[in-house]
Design an enzyme around this catalytic site. Structure first.
Site, PDB file in Angstrom:
ATOM      1  CB  SER A   1      40.881  38.017  45.274  1.00  0.00           C
ATOM      2  OG  SER A   1      39.809  38.697  45.899  1.00  0.00           O
TER       3      SER A   1
ATOM      4  CE1 TYR B   1      38.999  38.283  40.027  1.00  0.00           C
ATOM      5  CE2 TYR B   1      38.041  38.309  42.225  1.00  0.00           C
ATOM      6  CZ  TYR B   1      39.025  38.714  41.348  1.00  0.00           C
ATOM      7  OH  TYR B   1      40.031  39.540  41.788  1.00  0.00           O
TER       8      TYR B   1
ATOM      9  CE  LYS C   1      42.047  36.844  41.155  1.00  0.00           C
ATOM     10  NZ  LYS C   1      43.361  37.158  40.543  1.00  0.00           N
TER      11      LYS C   1
HETATM   12  N1  LIG Z   1      41.408  45.927  42.797  1.00  0.00           N
HETATM   13  C1  LIG Z   1      40.987  45.105  43.746  1.00  0.00           C
HETATM   14  O1  LIG Z   1      40.205  45.470  44.660  1.00  0.00           O
HETATM   15  C2  LIG Z   1      41.489  43.677  43.778  1.00  0.00           C
HETATM   16  C3  LIG Z   1      41.178  42.911  44.903  1.00  0.00           C
HETATM   17  C4  LIG Z   1      41.633  41.599  44.964  1.00  0.00           C
HETATM   18  C5  LIG Z   1      42.395  41.081  43.932  1.00  0.00           C
HETATM   19  N2  LIG Z   1      42.678  41.844  42.836  1.00  0.00           N
HETATM   20  C6  LIG Z   1      43.515  41.245  41.798  1.00  0.00           C
HETATM   21  O2  LIG Z   1      44.609  42.096  41.523  1.00  0.00           O
HETATM   22  C7  LIG Z   1      45.063  41.909  40.186  1.00  0.00           C
HETATM   23  C8  LIG Z   1      45.194  43.242  39.485  1.00  0.00           C
HETATM   24  O3  LIG Z   1      43.929  43.885  39.499  1.00  0.00           O
HETATM   25  P1  LIG Z   1      43.800  45.474  39.392  1.00  0.00           P
HETATM   26  O4  LIG Z   1      42.725  45.856  40.320  1.00  0.00           O
HETATM   27  O5  LIG Z   1      45.129  46.115  39.483  1.00  0.00           O
HETATM   28  O6  LIG Z   1      43.263  45.624  37.893  1.00  0.00           O
HETATM   29  P2  LIG Z   1      43.392  46.845  36.836  1.00  0.00           P
HETATM   30  O7  LIG Z   1      43.617  48.124  37.536  1.00  0.00           O
HETATM   31  O8  LIG Z   1      42.208  46.695  35.950  1.00  0.00           O
HETATM   32  O9  LIG Z   1      44.706  46.475  36.014  1.00  0.00           O
HETATM   33  C9  LIG Z   1      44.739  45.283  35.308  1.00  0.00           C
HETATM   34  C10 LIG Z   1      46.038  45.164  34.543  1.00  0.00           C
HETATM   35  O10 LIG Z   1      46.058  43.902  33.884  1.00  0.00           O
HETATM   36  C11 LIG Z   1      46.193  44.086  32.465  1.00  0.00           C
HETATM   37  N3  LIG Z   1      45.450  43.003  31.841  1.00  0.00           N
HETATM   38  C12 LIG Z   1      44.127  42.750  31.903  1.00  0.00           C
HETATM   39  N4  LIG Z   1      43.830  41.632  31.208  1.00  0.00           N
HETATM   40  C13 LIG Z   1      45.010  41.162  30.714  1.00  0.00           C
HETATM   41  C14 LIG Z   1      45.354  40.046  29.913  1.00  0.00           C
HETATM   42  N5  LIG Z   1      44.439  39.166  29.467  1.00  0.00           N
HETATM   43  N6  LIG Z   1      46.652  39.874  29.584  1.00  0.00           N
HETATM   44  C15 LIG Z   1      47.592  40.755  30.020  1.00  0.00           C
HETATM   45  N7  LIG Z   1      47.321  41.819  30.767  1.00  0.00           N
HETATM   46  C16 LIG Z   1      46.037  42.029  31.107  1.00  0.00           C
HETATM   47  C17 LIG Z   1      45.698  45.511  32.205  1.00  0.00           C
HETATM   48  O11 LIG Z   1      46.316  46.140  31.091  1.00  0.00           O
HETATM   49  P3  LIG Z   1      45.805  45.947  29.557  1.00  0.00           P
HETATM   50  O12 LIG Z   1      44.413  46.466  29.498  1.00  0.00           O
HETATM   51  O13 LIG Z   1      46.796  46.756  28.768  1.00  0.00           O
HETATM   52  O14 LIG Z   1      45.929  44.494  29.247  1.00  0.00           O
HETATM   53  C18 LIG Z   1      46.210  46.200  33.473  1.00  0.00           C
HETATM   54  O15 LIG Z   1      47.593  46.480  33.365  1.00  0.00           O
HETATM   55  C19 LIG Z   1      44.072  40.927  39.560  1.00  0.00           C
HETATM   56  O16 LIG Z   1      44.588  39.620  39.658  1.00  0.00           O
HETATM   57  C20 LIG Z   1      42.840  41.046  40.444  1.00  0.00           C
HETATM   58  O17 LIG Z   1      42.059  39.874  40.413  1.00  0.00           O
HETATM   59  C21 LIG Z   1      42.235  43.131  42.729  1.00  0.00           C
END
Ligand SMILES: NC(=O)c1ccc[n+]([C@@H]2O[C@H](COP(=O)([O-])OP(=O)(O)OC[C@H]3O[C@@H](n4cnc5c(N)ncnc54)[C@H](OP(=O)(O)O)[C@@H]3O)[C@@H](O)[C@H]2O)c1
Length: 255
Positions: free
Chosen positions: A144, A157, A161
């Site tokens: 991130s 968090y 990261k």
């Molecule tokens: N969205 C943003 O603005 C943003 C910005 C910077 C970085 N990120 C990073 O991007 C990545 C993805 O985030 P996202 O925004 O796409 O999140 P999201 O939409 O909430 O999706 C998260 C995914 O991870 C799975 N998951 C959650 N906990 C898990 C666990 N313990 N084991 C296995 N699977 C798990 C969830 O499915 P289940 O519920 O079925 O497990 C889902 O498929 C993360 O590393 C986050 O830190 C996001």
């Protein structure tokens, strides 16, 4: 049709939603095979159904990134199903604590470490021993922009990261020449994980202040991941910031 990943197989943790699903989509569009994995069967099944018309083949298995024995099973089944495990995307993460780092409790500190740091390292060790050490490939970690700066509310968090960004450097140095390890540092992407940050007027205001005038979509990160997986053989240990320019925008003082 662009077939850059034809014959290659990727395993995407957290591939059933958000950024992970966007990455799966990009890889499938490029002709790769993708094994989606996350904790909930119904989410995985739905994501796989949404993506099944694309050129590559998609399948899914449930797993929790905090459970390395489940990782081992999913990796064995991925190799059985598709014949290889060329790309590991460590995407799943958690963010259970909001507030100053000085006040964090041990339980949520440990949970964030377990999923966001220990998980990616143990999954990478397994992918290395099961496939990458012998055949080569790539590891892509999803960090991130928070890992590059401080934060008012999500400092814990961000700390982990930042650790993932350093892990990428260290493993990039260790796993050559056949395996590359790189990282993407997304800015604000419109997923459920970050909904509290972008829903309603707040998201529009953030977008307006950005050089690109819009928030990110999962596909923006998918395109960066496809570059790292298919077109970056001489790049390792690095972190790509993909944030619509938020990191470099002129600050609120306008100077
Ligand atoms: N969205 C943003 O603005 C943003 C910005 C910077 C970085 N990120 C990073 O991007 C990545 C993805 O985030 P996202 O925004 O796409 O999140 P999201 O939409 O909430 O999706 C998260 C995914 O991870 C799975 N998951 C959650 N906990 C898990 C666990 N313990 N084991 C296995 N699977 C798990 C969830 O499915 P289940 O519920 O079925 O497990 C889902 O498929 C993360 O590393 C986050 O830190 C996001």
């Amino acid at each position: 049709m662009d077939n850059k990943l034809a014959g290659k197989t990727a395993l995407v943790t957290g591939g059933s939603a958000g950024i992970g699903k966007g990455i799966a989509r990009s890889f499938l569009e490029a002709g790769g095979n993708v094994m989606i994995t996350s904790r909930k069967a119904e989410k995985c099944e739905r994501a796989a159904a949404d993506l099944q018309e694309l050129p590559g083949q998609v399948d899914w298995r449930i797993s929790h990134v905090g459970q390395p024995e489940q990782a081992a099973t999913v990796m064995d089944e991925t190799i059985d199903r598709f014949g290889s495990l060329d790309i590991l995307v460590n995407n799943a993460a958690t963010n259970p604590y909001h507030g100053p780092m000085i006040d964090v409790d041990a339980g949520r500190l440990d949970k964030t470490y377990e999923i966001n740091v220990r998980g990616p390292l143990l999954w990478t060790q397994l992918a290395w021993s099961k496939w990458l050490a012998e055949h080569g490939g790539s590891v892509i970690n999803i960090a991130s922009v928070g890992g590059l700066k401080t934060s008012r509310d999500i400092g814990v968090y961000c700390m982990f990261k930042s650790t993932l960004i350093h892990m990428t450097k260290q493993l990039g140095a260790e796993l050559g020449p056949k395996t590359t390890v790189n990282c993407i540092a997304p800015g604000l992407i419109k997923t459920d994980f970050a909904r509290v940050l972008w829903d309603g007027d707040r998201g529009a205001a953030i977008a307006e202040a950005m050089p690109t005038k819009r928030l990110g979509e999962p596909e923006d990160i998918g395109k960066a991941a496809l570059f790292l997986a298919a077109d970056a053989p001489w790049m390792t240990g690095q972190t790509m910031v993909v944030d619509g320019g938020e990191f470099v925008r002129v600050d609120s003082l306008g100077v």
